[in-house]
Design a protein around this motif. Structure first.
Motif, mmCIF file in Angstrom:
data_model
loop_
_atom_site.group_PDB
_atom_site.id
_atom_site.type_symbol
_atom_site.label_atom_id
_atom_site.label_comp_id
_atom_site.label_asym_id
_atom_site.label_seq_id
_atom_site.Cartn_x
_atom_site.Cartn_y
_atom_site.Cartn_z
ATOM 1 N N LYS A 5 -2.635 -3.562 -13.868
ATOM 2 C CA LYS A 5 -3.383 -2.539 -14.614
ATOM 3 C C LYS A 5 -2.991 -1.141 -14.135
ATOM 4 C CE LYS A 5 -8.158 -0.982 -15.335
ATOM 5 N NZ LYS A 5 -9.540 -1.171 -14.865
ATOM 6 N N PHE A 6 -2.662 -1.038 -12.837
ATOM 7 C CA PHE A 6 -2.376 0.277 -12.256
ATOM 8 C C PHE A 6 -0.925 0.371 -11.808
ATOM 9 C CE2 PHE A 6 -6.843 -0.739 -11.115
ATOM 10 C CZ PHE A 6 -7.465 0.225 -11.885
ATOM 11 N N LYS A 7 -0.380 1.576 -11.981
ATOM 12 C CA LYS A 7 0.999 1.819 -11.543
ATOM 13 C C LYS A 7 0.984 2.431 -10.136
ATOM 14 C CE LYS A 7 5.185 3.976 -13.431
ATOM 15 N NZ LYS A 7 5.540 4.901 -12.383
ATOM 16 N N ARG A 8 0.017 3.316 -9.911
ATOM 17 C CA ARG A 8 -0.051 4.003 -8.604
ATOM 18 C C ARG A 8 -1.503 4.037 -8.114
ATOM 19 N NH1 ARG A 8 3.038 9.598 -7.690
ATOM 20 N NH2 ARG A 8 4.779 8.118 -7.857
ATOM 21 N N VAL A 9 -1.724 3.564 -6.914
ATOM 22 C CA VAL A 9 -3.097 3.501 -6.393
ATOM 23 C C VAL A 9 -3.159 4.053 -4.972
ATOM 24 C CG1 VAL A 9 -3.667 1.450 -7.763
ATOM 25 C CG2 VAL A 9 -2.860 1.148 -5.424
ATOM 26 N N LEU A 10 -4.370 4.470 -4.616
ATOM 27 C CA LEU A 10 -4.638 4.874 -3.237
ATOM 28 C C LEU A 10 -5.634 3.863 -2.683
ATOM 29 C CD1 LEU A 10 -6.381 6.313 -0.935
ATOM 30 C CD2 LEU A 10 -4.145 7.348 -1.187
ATOM 31 N N LEU A 11 -5.220 3.122 -1.672
ATOM 32 C CA LEU A 11 -6.096 2.121 -1.064
ATOM 33 C C LEU A 11 -6.716 2.683 0.207
ATOM 34 C CD1 LEU A 11 -7.093 -0.864 -0.727
ATOM 35 C CD2 LEU A 11 -4.918 -1.327 0.432
ATOM 36 N N LYS A 12 -8.044 2.694 0.253
ATOM 37 C CA LYS A 12 -8.743 3.154 1.472
ATOM 38 C C LYS A 12 -9.271 1.943 2.236
ATOM 39 C CE LYS A 12 -11.127 4.772 4.700
ATOM 40 N NZ LYS A 12 -12.534 4.870 4.864
ATOM 41 N N LEU A 13 -8.765 1.788 3.462
ATOM 42 C CA LEU A 13 -9.240 0.707 4.325
ATOM 43 C C LEU A 13 -10.016 1.330 5.468
ATOM 44 C CD1 LEU A 13 -5.865 -1.210 4.809
ATOM 45 C CD2 LEU A 13 -7.773 -1.961 3.388
ATOM 46 N N SER A 14 -11.189 0.808 5.745
ATOM 47 C CA SER A 14 -11.911 1.353 6.898
ATOM 48 C C SER A 14 -11.297 0.754 8.154
ATOM 49 C CB SER A 14 -13.396 1.033 6.808
ATOM 50 O OG SER A 14 -13.602 -0.302 7.178
#
Ligand code: UDP
Length: 238
Positions: A5-14
């Protein structure tokens, strides 16, 4: 196979996600499991940027930091995110994913500095970018760094990986009637006083019309399902 669904994402991991069941630090089997999931989405061609927190390391030094000047403690917290970023980079490499760490704090011998155009170039080349050092400023969080970098790189969504599987109407640990939202607007989150990210991060995403997808990092396959557009967790939309 269906398209992501997404081409570019920002993943936030704690940072705490790396602790597993330990009290602090990096749990080896936890980082391996998380990295396997991340590698899977990197390998299907999703342009992936990651911001990682530092809570797992900072918690270990917290007793010694008590009573410390806030800004000093915050710089220690930012350094902790650099350690986690390096651990993640190393673990990703073992899963065949080349990544670059860019830091908001200058640590020339260890990581390259954050240079937006360079990170965009890496993403165009399908190399994973890990943003270390938070925003580089005390009094902020890595959630805010995620919103900021997400907006800067033109991510379509901020993927907030948490310990819970989404946003509930009330605390599911206390209220048996709590229900999970599949979708909720920014305005509704405010009117219902639902805390998704810290206020600065939330306001930045809202202003920049950057949706936030909340999901559980502990649920096997959840990250992939989010990427493929399947129902998972909660989407905060405009
Ligand atoms: N921090 C900071 N500025 C930033 C990002 C982080 O001062 O831009 C410090 C802050 O002390 C914070 C710590 O680094 O407590 C670790 O970040 P965070 O709490 O966001 O990590 P997480 O809870 O996601 O592991």
């Amino acid at each position: 196979m269906s398209e992501p669904k997404f081409k570019r994402v920002l993943l936030k991991l704690s940072g705490e996600a790396l602790m597993g069941d330990d009290q602090f630090g990096i749990n080896r089997s936890t980082i391996i499991r998380m990295t396997e999931e991340i590698a899977e989405i990197a390998k299907i061609g999703v342009e992936l940027a990651i911001v990682i927190g530092g809570g797992n390391i900072f918690r270990g030094v917290a007793p010694g930091a008590q009573g410390m000047d806030r800004a000093t403690a915050d710089y220690m917290g930012m350094m902790a995110t650099v350690m986690n970023s390096l651990a993640l980079q190393d673990a990703l490499k073992h899963h065949g994913v080349e990544s670059r760490v860019q830091s908001a704090l200058n640590l020339d011998q260890v990581v390259e500095p954050y240079i937006r155009l360079k990170s965009l170039h890496y993403l165009d080349e399908k190399r994973t970018v890990i943003f270390a050092g938070g925003t580089g400023n005390p009094f902020f969080t890595t959630d805010t760094a995620a919103a900021l970098r997400g907006a800067e790189i033109g991510a379509e969504v901020v993927l907030k990986a948490t310990k819970v599987d989404g946003i509930y109407s009330s605390d599911p640990n206390k209220d048996p009637n709590a229900t999970l939202y599949h979708k909720i607007s920014f305005d509704e989150c405010i009117s219902r006083r639902l805390e998704v990210m810290d206020a600065t991060a939330f306001a930045l995403c809202r202003d920049q019309k950057l949706p936030i997808q909340v999901f559980s990092i502990n649920k096997p396959g959840a990250l992939k399902r989010v990427i493929m557009g399947e129902q998972e967790g909660t989407l905060v939309h405009i």
